[in-house]
Motif scaffolding. Structure first.
Motif, short mmCIF file in Angstrom:
data_model
loop_
_atom_site.label_atom_id
_atom_site.label_comp_id
_atom_site.label_asym_id
_atom_site.label_seq_id
_atom_site.Cartn_x
_atom_site.Cartn_y
_atom_site.Cartn_z
N MET A 157 6.54 -8.00 12.33
CA MET A 157 6.18 -8.88 13.49
C MET A 157 4.18 -9.86 12.37
O MET A 157 3.76 -9.21 11.69
N GLU A 158 4.81 -10.72 12.67
CA GLU A 158 3.85 -12.09 11.70
C GLU A 158 3.02 -12.60 12.66
O GLU A 158 3.71 -13.60 13.32
N ALA A 159 1.83 -12.68 12.51
CA ALA A 159 1.01 -13.88 13.54
C ALA A 159 0.22 -14.64 12.45
O ALA A 159 0.10 -14.64 11.41
N ALA A 160 0.49 -16.21 12.61
CA ALA A 160 -0.64 -17.14 11.81
C ALA A 160 -1.08 -18.46 12.16
O ALA A 160 -0.37 -19.35 12.94
N GLY A 161 -2.20 -17.79 13.11
CA GLY A 161 -3.13 -18.78 14.28
C GLY A 161 -2.88 -19.12 15.13
O GLY A 161 -3.00 -19.73 16.01
N LEU A 162 -2.36 -17.25 16.02
CA LEU A 162 -2.05 -17.51 17.04
C LEU A 162 -2.88 -17.85 17.89
O LEU A 162 -4.19 -16.94 17.71
N GLY A 163 -2.75 -19.07 18.75
CA GLY A 163 -3.63 -19.12 20.31
C GLY A 163 -3.34 -19.51 21.76
O GLY A 163 -1.61 -19.75 20.97
#
Lengths: 294, 128
Positions: A6-12
């Motif tokens: 799992m990878e999140a980038a700047g998740l909003g």
């Protein structure tokens, strides 16, 4: 298999314009094969984060990928057990497992699902609505594990279980992780029960990722110290309490500790509580590239 | 076969508890050369601890030359540890001695204190 689960980038995520952000600027990477605890107080955004991973919510901004692709494309390879464990109340245990087989024709492993149910001594002919909370959790877990997922997402899986059922189900989960290398991501607001089982931590507070990384590394990066009140300017102080002449503090050491401190490594619970009591403490993200060969 | 008991309140790292309990079982002759350790799956199913913790403990035992991992078969005890399994003549002598101590009116704590002090005298400088 990809090496990133799992990878999140700047998740909003914002639910409607009037409301505040449920998640904001979340960036982290979870390597495959880990047992990850998503911890934080109620309302911190844990369930929102898991629902994004399961592909049930769309980010307002930023991205989240699972198993190297979008949640929608990875749906077959992962399983998600929601907090309320939605099952058809009128179906029997056996019917529920048959439904699992019909819905996952290519991946279904009946032996795994039946063993999880049998370990709990559940009668296959009993209807779901007649089961206790713990038994229902077991059936939901059987459905999830029968799918042979590469990634298993569990939202507060142990919430309505007694201590014995918790231990048994955690054992079942760990056995699956040992045998198949399944990545397990589970949220909980009861930190102590996860301490021995997880090896990776995401601490979510007020919609932000406050701590992320391998459990051992996160613990090792902090020190719990007790001693005469003194200057701690060289270190990052997460939380500090002074009673009379004595100070107790949780710090990230920024060099050698001088003075007469008694220092110990904190437990996961101490680490989490200190960060929750100090919302202004800077976040810490530790990447693990070192242990990839394990 | 050995069964591990994990105590989360001791402050001893979980993997070290497995290492120590394995060595203890080897010293007592409960594990002998050629015996198989439980698989990671078996350990975590019973204890609910993280599989990587078990693997870490087994790697440590392997590093010390006490066990060996055979691919696809499992982890096996390589040698015996200590020369005094529970059923050795030393064990029997100590048993006789304990019976005499109890008949003489010593309590458990008295015996433990006495035994520790004798250990300290004759095994100076060796870690326990």
């Amino acid at each position: 298999m990809t090496d990133t689960a799992m990878e999140a980038a700047g998740l909003g995520k914002r639910f409607g314009r009037r409301k505040g952000w449920a998640l904001r600027a979340c960036t982290f990477r979870l390597p495959a094969g880990r047992v990850c605890a998503v911890v934080g107080p109620n309302g911190a955004g844990k369930s929102t984060l898991l629902a994004h991973a399961a592909g049930l919510l769309r980010p307002t901004e930023g991205t989240l990928t699972v198993l190297g692709t979008s949640p929608a494309a990875a749906r077959e390879r992962m399983a998600y057990v929601a907090q309320d464990k939605p099952l058809h109340p009128q179906l029997t245990v056996e019917d529920t497992l048959r439904l699992g087989r019909e819905l996952n024709p290519r991946r279904w492993d009946a032996a795994v699902a039946e063993r999880v149910v049998a370990d709990g001594a559940l009668d296959p002919d009993v209807k779901i609505h007649a089961l206790s909370g713990g038994q229902r959790t077991r059936v939901a877990l059987a459905l999830a594990l029968g799918k042979r997922p590469e990634l298993l997402l569990l939202d507060e899986p142990m919430a309505d279980l007694d201590p014995l059922a918790r231990h048994e189900l955690m054992g079942t989960l760990m056995a699956d992780a040992a045998e198949n290398g399944t990545t397990v991501v589970m949220s909980s607001h009861v930190v102590a029960e996860l301490e021995g089982s997880c090896d990776h931590v995401l601490l979510v507070g007020a919609g932000q990722v406050r701590l992320a990384g391998p459990l051992d590394d996160l613990l090792a990066a902090h020190t719990l110290i007790t001693g005469p009140a003194a200057d701690l300017d060289d270190h990052t102080v997460i939380e500090s309490r002074t009673t009379g002449r004595q100070t107790t503090a949780l710090i990230r050491p920024g060099g050698r500790l001088t003075g007469t401190w008694r220092s110990t490594t904190p437990t996961l619970e101490e680490l989490v509580l200190a960060h929750l009591r100090s919302p202004e403490a800077p976040p810490l993200h530790l990447d693990d590239t070192v242990e990839a060969a394990v | 076969m050995v069964e591990y008991r994990i105590d989360r309140r001791t402050g001893v790292a979980t993997y070290l508890q497995i290492v120590q309990q394995t060595k203890q079982a080897m010293r007592l002759g409960l594990l002998e050369p050629g015996d198989k350790l439980p698989t990671a799956r078996e350990v975590v199913e019973a204890t609910a601890i993280n599989p990587n913790t078990v693997l870490k403990a087994y790697r440590e035992l392997e590093r010390e030359g006490l066990v060996e991992a055979r691919r696809g078969l499992g982890t096996f005890v390589r040698k015996s540890l200590g020369a005094a399994p529970a059923d050795s003549p030393f064990g029997a002598e100590l048993g006789d001695w304990a019976v005499r101590a109890r008949e003489a009116g010593l309590e458990r704590d008295d015996v433990a204190a006495l035994f520790t002090s004798v250990l300290d005298t004759y095994f100076k400088g060796e870690q326990g």
